[in-house]
Motif scaffolding. Sequence first.
Motif, PDB file in Angstrom:
ATOM      1  N   ASP A   1       1.274  -0.054   7.733  1.00 48.88           N
ATOM      2  CA  ASP A   1       0.613   0.901   6.851  1.00 48.88           C
ATOM      3  C   ASP A   1       1.033   0.671   5.400  1.00 48.88           C
ATOM      4  O   ASP A   1       0.310   1.041   4.473  1.00 48.88           O
ATOM      5  CB  ASP A   1       0.962   2.341   7.233  1.00 48.88           C
TER       6      ASP A   1
ATOM      7  N   ASN B   1       0.817  -1.217   0.000  1.00 48.65           N
ATOM      8  CA  ASN B   1       0.000   0.000   0.000  1.00 48.65           C
ATOM      9  C   ASN B   1       0.852   1.270   0.000  1.00 48.65           C
ATOM     10  O   ASN B   1       0.429   2.296   0.530  1.00 48.65           O
ATOM     11  CB  ASN B   1      -0.929   0.000   1.225  1.00 48.65           C
TER      12      ASN B   1
ATOM     13  N   ASP C   1       1.543   3.286  -2.428  1.00 49.71           N
ATOM     14  CA  ASP C   1       0.912   4.385  -3.159  1.00 49.71           C
ATOM     15  C   ASP C   1      -0.134   5.101  -2.305  1.00 49.71           C
ATOM     16  O   ASP C   1      -0.277   6.324  -2.383  1.00 49.71           O
ATOM     17  CB  ASP C   1       0.293   3.885  -4.464  1.00 49.71           C
ATOM     18  N   VAL C   2      -0.824   4.357  -1.447  1.00 47.00           N
ATOM     19  CA  VAL C   2      -1.827   4.954  -0.559  1.00 47.00           C
ATOM     20  C   VAL C   2      -1.154   5.900   0.438  1.00 47.00           C
ATOM     21  O   VAL C   2      -1.592   7.043   0.632  1.00 47.00           O
ATOM     22  CB  VAL C   2      -2.625   3.858   0.188  1.00 47.00           C
ATOM     23  N   MET C   3      -0.059   5.426   1.056  1.00 48.41           N
ATOM     24  CA  MET C   3       0.646   6.264   2.032  1.00 48.41           C
ATOM     25  C   MET C   3       1.290   7.474   1.363  1.00 48.41           C
ATOM     26  O   MET C   3       1.307   8.566   1.936  1.00 48.41           O
ATOM     27  CB  MET C   3       1.708   5.451   2.785  1.00 48.41           C
TER      28      MET C   3
ATOM     29  N   CYS D   1       5.154   6.604   9.170  1.00 50.83           N
ATOM     30  CA  CYS D   1       4.130   5.574   9.271  1.00 50.83           C
ATOM     31  C   CYS D   1       4.726   4.297   9.848  1.00 50.83           C
ATOM     32  O   CYS D   1       5.913   4.251  10.164  1.00 50.83           O
ATOM     33  CB  CYS D   1       3.523   5.301   7.890  1.00 50.83           C
TER      34      CYS D   1
ATOM     35  N   ALA E   1       0.133   9.036  -1.237  1.00 50.00           N
ATOM     36  CA  ALA E   1      -0.959   9.982  -1.507  1.00 50.00           C
ATOM     37  C   ALA E   1      -1.377  10.709  -0.235  1.00 50.00           C
ATOM     38  O   ALA E   1      -1.603  11.923  -0.254  1.00 50.00           O
ATOM     39  CB  ALA E   1      -2.146   9.243  -2.119  1.00 50.00           C
ATOM     40  N   LYS E   2      -1.459   9.971   0.887  1.00 47.97           N
ATOM     41  CA  LYS E   2      -1.833  10.601   2.158  1.00 47.97           C
ATOM     42  C   LYS E   2      -0.813  11.650   2.581  1.00 47.97           C
ATOM     43  O   LYS E   2      -1.168  12.661   3.183  1.00 47.97           O
ATOM     44  CB  LYS E   2      -1.957   9.546   3.256  1.00 47.97           C
ATOM     45  N   ARG E   3       0.464  11.395   2.294  1.00 44.77           N
ATOM     46  CA  ARG E   3       1.529  12.326   2.685  1.00 44.77           C
ATOM     47  C   ARG E   3       1.853  13.340   1.587  1.00 44.77           C
ATOM     48  O   ARG E   3       2.729  14.183   1.736  1.00 44.77           O
ATOM     49  CB  ARG E   3       2.809  11.559   3.041  1.00 44.77           C
ATOM     50  N   LYS E   4       1.153  13.224   0.457  1.00 46.74           N
ATOM     51  CA  LYS E   4       1.330  14.136  -0.674  1.00 46.74           C
ATOM     52  C   LYS E   4       2.785  14.217  -1.113  1.00 46.74           C
ATOM     53  O   LYS E   4       3.377  15.300  -1.220  1.00 46.74           O
ATOM     54  CB  LYS E   4       0.772  15.518  -0.350  1.00 46.74           C
TER      55      LYS E   4
END
Length: 70
Positions: free
Chosen positions: A61, A6, A8-10, A57, A12-15
Amino acid sequence: MPIIVNLDVMMAKRKISLGELAEKMDITPSNLSILKTGKAKAIRFSTLTSICSILDCQPGDILEYRPDDT
């Protein structure tokens, strides 16, 4: 594969972009992309530590276990 990455998800969350994360980790964007797309066969603890440090993270995560439906 029962291990889901995941990253890519983290990211995106952290920009943060792939290139920016790769630069901060001092690895090539192509090597990081292999991990991000789930095509990696293994990950070093030092790499995971670096990702978690930069993205603030936990390893859970980034990596997730989903059993196969067999």
